[in-house]
Write a protein that holds these residues in place. Sequence first.
Motif, PDB file in Angstrom:
ATOM      1  N   GLY A  20     -11.141  12.370 -24.678  1.00 50.82           N
ATOM      2  CA  GLY A  20     -12.126  13.445 -24.731  1.00 50.82           C
ATOM      3  C   GLY A  20     -12.920  13.589 -23.441  1.00 50.82           C
ATOM      4  N   ALA A  21     -12.263  13.318 -22.303  1.00 47.05           N
ATOM      5  CA  ALA A  21     -12.945  13.483 -21.013  1.00 47.05           C
ATOM      6  C   ALA A  21     -12.756  14.911 -20.511  1.00 47.05           C
ATOM      7  CB  ALA A  21     -12.397  12.491 -19.991  1.00 47.05           C
ATOM      8  N   THR A  22     -13.599  15.303 -19.580  1.00 45.87           N
ATOM      9  CA  THR A  22     -13.538  16.679 -19.083  1.00 45.87           C
ATOM     10  C   THR A  22     -13.112  16.758 -17.621  1.00 45.87           C
ATOM     11  OG1 THR A  22     -15.899  16.519 -18.645  1.00 45.87           O
ATOM     12  CG2 THR A  22     -15.240  17.578 -20.701  1.00 45.87           C
ATOM     13  N   GLY A  23     -13.008  15.616 -16.956  1.00 44.15           N
ATOM     14  CA  GLY A  23     -12.561  15.573 -15.569  1.00 44.15           C
ATOM     15  C   GLY A  23     -11.947  14.218 -15.298  1.00 44.15           C
ATOM     16  N   PHE A  24     -11.419  14.046 -14.101  1.00 45.25           N
ATOM     17  CA  PHE A  24     -10.803  12.752 -13.791  1.00 45.25           C
ATOM     18  C   PHE A  24     -10.721  12.553 -12.280  1.00 45.25           C
ATOM     19  CE2 PHE A  24      -6.531  14.176 -12.450  1.00 45.25           C
ATOM     20  CZ  PHE A  24      -6.534  15.482 -12.923  1.00 45.25           C
ATOM     21  N   ASN A  25     -10.593  11.304 -11.890  1.00 46.50           N
ATOM     22  CA  ASN A  25     -10.309  10.947 -10.503  1.00 46.50           C
ATOM     23  C   ASN A  25      -8.933  10.325 -10.425  1.00 46.50           C
ATOM     24  OD1 ASN A  25     -13.448  10.321 -10.928  1.00 46.50           O
ATOM     25  ND2 ASN A  25     -13.118  11.028  -8.844  1.00 46.50           N
ATOM     26  N   LEU A  26      -8.195  10.686  -9.393  1.00 45.45           N
ATOM     27  CA  LEU A  26      -6.962   9.985  -9.026  1.00 45.45           C
ATOM     28  C   LEU A  26      -7.276   9.270  -7.715  1.00 45.45           C
ATOM     29  CD1 LEU A  26      -4.237  12.708  -9.660  1.00 45.45           C
ATOM     30  CD2 LEU A  26      -4.842  10.778 -11.126  1.00 45.45           C
ATOM     31  N   LEU A  27      -7.083   7.972  -7.696  1.00 50.08           N
ATOM     32  CA  LEU A  27      -7.562   7.184  -6.560  1.00 50.08           C
ATOM     33  C   LEU A  27      -6.541   6.127  -6.175  1.00 50.08           C
ATOM     34  CD1 LEU A  27     -10.020   6.242  -4.750  1.00 50.08           C
ATOM     35  CD2 LEU A  27     -10.613   4.736  -6.650  1.00 50.08           C
ATOM     36  N   VAL A  28      -6.291   6.022  -4.879  1.00 53.48           N
ATOM     37  CA  VAL A  28      -5.457   4.926  -4.364  1.00 53.48           C
ATOM     38  C   VAL A  28      -6.239   4.227  -3.255  1.00 53.48           C
ATOM     39  CG1 VAL A  28      -3.286   4.250  -3.285  1.00 53.48           C
ATOM     40  CG2 VAL A  28      -3.320   6.202  -4.850  1.00 53.48           C
ATOM     41  N   ASN A  29      -6.560   2.971  -3.456  1.00 54.48           N
ATOM     42  CA  ASN A  29      -7.166   2.163  -2.399  1.00 54.48           C
ATOM     43  C   ASN A  29      -6.037   1.542  -1.580  1.00 54.48           C
ATOM     44  OD1 ASN A  29      -9.848   2.610  -3.294  1.00 54.48           O
ATOM     45  ND2 ASN A  29      -9.617   1.032  -4.853  1.00 54.48           N
ATOM     46  N   ASN A  30      -6.193   1.529  -0.281  1.00 57.30           N
ATOM     47  CA  ASN A  30      -5.148   0.993   0.611  1.00 57.30           C
ATOM     48  C   ASN A  30      -5.770   0.040   1.621  1.00 57.30           C
ATOM     49  OD1 ASN A  30      -2.560   2.739   0.005  1.00 57.30           O
ATOM     50  ND2 ASN A  30      -4.293   4.143   0.012  1.00 57.30           N
ATOM     51  N   GLY A  31      -5.554  -1.230   1.418  1.00 53.39           N
ATOM     52  CA  GLY A  31      -6.083  -2.237   2.332  1.00 53.39           C
ATOM     53  C   GLY A  31      -7.443  -2.741   1.893  1.00 53.39           C
ATOM     54  N   PRO A  32      -7.750  -3.989   2.234  1.00 51.65           N
ATOM     55  CA  PRO A  32      -9.009  -4.603   1.795  1.00 51.65           C
ATOM     56  C   PRO A  32     -10.246  -3.787   2.184  1.00 51.65           C
ATOM     57  CG  PRO A  32      -7.565  -6.260   2.762  1.00 51.65           C
ATOM     58  CD  PRO A  32      -6.897  -4.932   2.984  1.00 51.65           C
TER      59      PRO A  32
ATOM     60  N   THR B  66       0.861  -1.197   0.000  1.00 54.31           N
ATOM     61  CA  THR B  66       0.000   0.000   0.000  1.00 54.31           C
ATOM     62  C   THR B  66       0.892   1.239   0.000  1.00 54.31           C
ATOM     63  OG1 THR B  66      -0.094   0.436   2.393  1.00 54.31           O
ATOM     64  CG2 THR B  66      -1.599  -1.269   1.540  1.00 54.31           C
ATOM     65  N   ALA B  67       0.263   2.395  -0.002  1.00 54.89           N
ATOM     66  CA  ALA B  67       1.009   3.656   0.034  1.00 54.89           C
ATOM     67  C   ALA B  67       1.848   3.790   1.301  1.00 54.89           C
ATOM     68  CB  ALA B  67       0.038   4.832  -0.084  1.00 54.89           C
ATOM     69  N   LEU B  68       1.478   3.074   2.339  1.00 54.64           N
ATOM     70  CA  LEU B  68       2.239   3.166   3.601  1.00 54.64           C
ATOM     71  C   LEU B  68       3.658   2.635   3.456  1.00 54.64           C
ATOM     72  CD1 LEU B  68      -0.382   2.066   6.287  1.00 54.64           C
ATOM     73  CD2 LEU B  68       0.364   4.375   5.710  1.00 54.64           C
TER      74      LEU B  68
ATOM     75  N   VAL C  27       5.435   2.493   0.448  1.00 55.01           N
ATOM     76  CA  VAL C  27       6.189   3.058  -0.676  1.00 55.01           C
ATOM     77  C   VAL C  27       7.172   4.102  -0.144  1.00 55.01           C
ATOM     78  CG1 VAL C  27       6.044   4.301  -2.870  1.00 55.01           C
ATOM     79  CG2 VAL C  27       4.223   2.712  -2.227  1.00 55.01           C
ATOM     80  N   PRO C  28       8.456   4.023  -0.485  1.00 52.93           N
ATOM     81  CA  PRO C  28       9.406   5.042  -0.032  1.00 52.93           C
ATOM     82  C   PRO C  28       8.958   6.441  -0.481  1.00 52.93           C
ATOM     83  CG  PRO C  28      10.554   3.186  -1.035  1.00 52.93           C
ATOM     84  CD  PRO C  28       9.097   2.976  -1.300  1.00 52.93           C
ATOM     85  N   GLU C  29       9.168   7.415   0.389  1.00 53.96           N
ATOM     86  CA  GLU C  29       8.720   8.790   0.086  1.00 53.96           C
ATOM     87  C   GLU C  29       9.276   9.287  -1.248  1.00 53.96           C
ATOM     88  OE1 GLU C  29       8.362  10.599   4.571  1.00 53.96           O
ATOM     89  OE2 GLU C  29       8.909  11.950   2.953  1.00 53.96           O
ATOM     90  N   ARG C  30      10.522   8.917  -1.545  1.00 57.32           N
ATOM     91  CA  ARG C  30      11.169   9.355  -2.780  1.00 57.32           C
ATOM     92  C   ARG C  30      10.361   8.930  -4.016  1.00 57.32           C
ATOM     93  NH1 ARG C  30      13.957   7.032  -6.666  1.00 57.32           N
ATOM     94  NH2 ARG C  30      13.843   4.940  -5.782  1.00 57.32           N
ATOM     95  N   ILE C  31       9.797   7.745  -3.946  1.00 56.31           N
ATOM     96  CA  ILE C  31       9.003   7.234  -5.071  1.00 56.31           C
ATOM     97  C   ILE C  31       7.580   7.776  -5.006  1.00 56.31           C
ATOM     98  CG2 ILE C  31       8.064   5.135  -6.128  1.00 56.31           C
ATOM     99  CD1 ILE C  31      10.628   3.708  -5.256  1.00 56.31           C
ATOM    100  N   LEU C  32       7.012   7.783  -3.804  1.00 54.45           N
ATOM    101  CA  LEU C  32       5.643   8.275  -3.650  1.00 54.45           C
ATOM    102  C   LEU C  32       5.518   9.721  -4.137  1.00 54.45           C
ATOM    103  CD1 LEU C  32       2.992   7.085  -2.593  1.00 54.45           C
ATOM    104  CD2 LEU C  32       3.546   8.063  -0.355  1.00 54.45           C
TER     105      LEU C  32
END
Length: 136
Positions: free
Chosen positions: A78-90, A50-52, A54-59
């Motif tokens: 041709g989209a007008t918006g977007f989501n950036l999403l990271v799921n962490n853990g089940p 998970t993001a926890l 990942v080394p800060e340098r890479i994150l």
Amino acid sequence: MTAKCIFCEIAHGRIPSVRVYEDEDFIAFMDINPVSTGHLLVITRDHYPTALEVPERILAKALPLGQKLAKAALAGVGATGFNLLVNNGPVSGQLVAHFHLHVIPRQRPGELPLKAGEPADLTKLPFTATAIRDNL
Ligand code: AMP
Ligand code: ZN
């Protein structure tokens, strides 16, 4: 590399993927069950659950790369918006325990289950904030 990690298999080219980008730290490829047209996943080359982990340098490079790919995805589909999403853990809905950033171009509302919740209890909010602040 973790045994049976599907994203490690993709990173090592042992499972096919439709790649759109790669560099020394990341690989981006098309999600096989897209939420929307152009849905991409950005994975780390190395295995971090998970993001926890990942080394800060890479994150620190993940969000700028998400921005770069989102710009390309918006223009490409041709989209007008977007989501950036990271799921962490089940409990968050993470199915693949290898860090990945979803880049999800949005052509229309209502494609994602993520919605605003109920209005907060304003008497409890400061206590929740304190509980978080105390752990910084
Ligand atoms: P998450 O729930 O955040 O772990 O998301 C995992 C994502 O990986 C889902 O959107 C899946 O559709 C996607 N996925 C799983 N296996 C593959 C694969 N072999 N190639 C591309 N995407 C995949
Ligand atoms: Zn992995």
